[in-house]
Design an enzyme around this catalytic site. Structure first.
Site, PDB file in Angstrom:
ATOM      1  N   ASP A  80       0.838  -1.201   0.000  1.00 61.43           N
ATOM      2  CA  ASP A  80       0.000   0.000   0.000  1.00 61.43           C
ATOM      3  C   ASP A  80       0.874   1.252   0.000  1.00 61.43           C
ATOM      4  O   ASP A  80       2.058   1.203   0.331  1.00 61.43           O
ATOM      5  CB  ASP A  80      -0.936   0.026   1.211  1.00 61.43           C
ATOM      6  CG  ASP A  80      -0.197   0.229   2.530  1.00 61.43           C
ATOM      7  OD1 ASP A  80       0.806  -0.496   2.764  1.00 61.43           O
ATOM      8  OD2 ASP A  80      -0.608   1.084   3.334  1.00 61.43           O
ATOM      9  N   GLU A 175       0.132  -1.071   5.654  1.00 58.55           N
ATOM     10  CA  GLU A 175       1.197  -0.680   6.581  1.00 58.55           C
ATOM     11  C   GLU A 175       1.162   0.815   6.860  1.00 58.55           C
ATOM     12  O   GLU A 175       1.443   1.258   7.972  1.00 58.55           O
ATOM     13  CB  GLU A 175       2.555  -1.086   6.006  1.00 58.55           C
ATOM     14  CG  GLU A 175       3.734  -0.928   6.976  1.00 58.55           C
ATOM     15  CD  GLU A 175       4.416   0.433   6.911  1.00 58.55           C
ATOM     16  OE1 GLU A 175       5.309   0.690   7.732  1.00 58.55           O
ATOM     17  OE2 GLU A 175       4.046   1.259   6.028  1.00 58.55           O
TER      18      GLU A 175
END
Length: 409
Positions: A80, A175
């Site tokens: 991400d 994350e």
């Protein structure tokens, strides 16, 4: 080098921005686009036991090619990108043989990447840089790490003369919003230790990070008609301002460095009747960390004592802790990474992380997990860039760690 460039670009053009307001995992559906691509790519290069679960956590195995017992090691990155700045429609620029001067990212908008502001650029003169076009982030955090892990695994598969034990790789969602390790199955991963490839400049090797907490400060006011408010109105925004100004003025991100902790006011939403302050609290030292949380609560109690009713409500939640406590008992895992860098002619930069990493949470989940450079700079914004040579070196570090771990002695 071109294969690393091509692989990296194929990842960064896929928008994988995460969303802290979402309750799903992954937090955005578009993260599946890259996750599914990575699964197929891992299979294509010859990795085994490639899996992806219902939350988009990816794992794969490179089997050992030695006959003696070797610890199972892992390499982990996240796919991400931060919601702090848009990662949609990334249009990378490739700057070959960088000359050390200003780089025009966007001529129309006058956006320039300059060594006058970012002097780290000067250490990459003569190298190939990948930058943004000034309108998006790049995504090197942490698609550079994914590029390096997959490229290293492909290299080891194609060069069986390099001896190594069993290697596990893992790629995680979310994350950037602090949830990357939340649903990571450490037992399934099955590694003795691992490394996150999620650092910045070449040479970084980190096994210390902040202790972290988030604080929500709700300030309650009382709204009445302003023409008849004397002795009746309580303006929550004024109380919130008092609270903000009562915290140490110089203990903020813009005034601190190295091991210094801070209070960071990240957002304010205010009206007369209610103001909400969002803080993050950070400190490497556990005692100082606890003292910072206590200071927040004590300040709220002090202000509350000035009123007939409670006007401030504090909610503090710990987010992650300093991995140093879990890594120091197994410092050989840091020593191996340091030796790998030295053998490759890279000067190790061992320093604390002024932030968090999946590795901090994973270390407390039973998987000691230092952090290694992925090569990028200026993460989370339009000035992000990555030297290709740094990604090449990070790939080599992964292979060298695998080789050193497999040595019988």
């Amino acid at each position: 080098m071109q294969n690393i460039i091509d692989r990296f670009i194929s990842y960064i053009i896929i928008d994988t921005e995460s969303d802290p307001k979402s309750s799903t995992t992954p937090s955005t559906l578009k993260q599946w686009d890259l996750a599914n691509k990575l699964v197929e790519e891992l299979k294509t290069i010859g990795m085994q036991d490639v899996t992806i679960d219902e939350n988009a956590y990816i794992m794969a195995t490179l089997p050992s090619n030695v006959n003696h017992d070797v610890p199972t090691i892992g390499f982990i990155s996240h796919f991400d990108t931060t919601p702090d700045f848009t990662g949609a429609n990334v249009n990378p620029q490739i700057i070959k043989n960088y000359n050390g001067k200003d780089i025009i990212l966007n001529e129309e908008e006058g956006i320039i990447l300059s060594p006058d502001l970012f002097d780290d650029l000067l250490q990459y003169k003569g190298q190939t840089l990948i930058t943004t076009d000034g309108t998006t982030l790049l995504g090197a955090d942490d698609k550079a790490g994914i590029t390096e892990i997959i490229t290293a695994m492909e290299y080891l598969i194609n060069h069986p003369e390099i001896k190594h034990g069993k290697i596990r790789v893992g790629f995680t969602p979310d994350e950037e919003i602090g949830r990357g390790a939340h649903k990571f199955d450490v037992e399934k991963f099955g590694a003795d230790w691992a490394y996150t490839m999620d650092g910045s400049q070449i040479g970084e090797l980190e096994y210390e990070n902040f202790n972290a907490a988030g604080a929500v400060i709700k300030v309650k006011g009382k709204i009445v008609h302003p023409g008849y408010a004397k002795g009746k109105m309580i303006n929550s925004m004024y109380i919130a301002t008092e609270f903000i100004n009562s915290l140490p003025e110089l203990e903020t991100p813009e005034h601190t460095e190295n091991y210094q902790g801070f209070f960071h006011l990240s957002s304010i939403e205010g009206k007369v009747e209610e103001t909400i302050l969002q803080y993050i609290i950070r400190d490497h030292d556990k005692k100082h960390f606890e003292a910072r949380k206590e200071m927040i609560q004590n300040l709220a109690d002090e202000i509350n004592s000035q009123y007939e009713r409670e006007v401030i409500v504090v909610e503090i939640k710990d987010q992650y802790y300093n991995m140093k406590e879990k890594v120091e008992p197994v410092m050989h895992i840091v020593d191996i990474a340091e030796e790998a860098m030295k053998q490759l002619g890279i000067k190790p930069l061992i320093k604390p992380i002024r932030g968090g990493t999946d590795g901090s949470q994973l270390s407390y989940m039973g998987l000691p997990c230092p952090n290694i450079f992925a090569g990028g700079h200026n993460f989370h914004g339009r000035y992000e860039y990555v030297p290709v040579e740094s990604m090449v070196k990070a790939t080599q570090v992964i292979c060298k760690i695998a080789e050193l771990t497999a040595l019988k002695n």
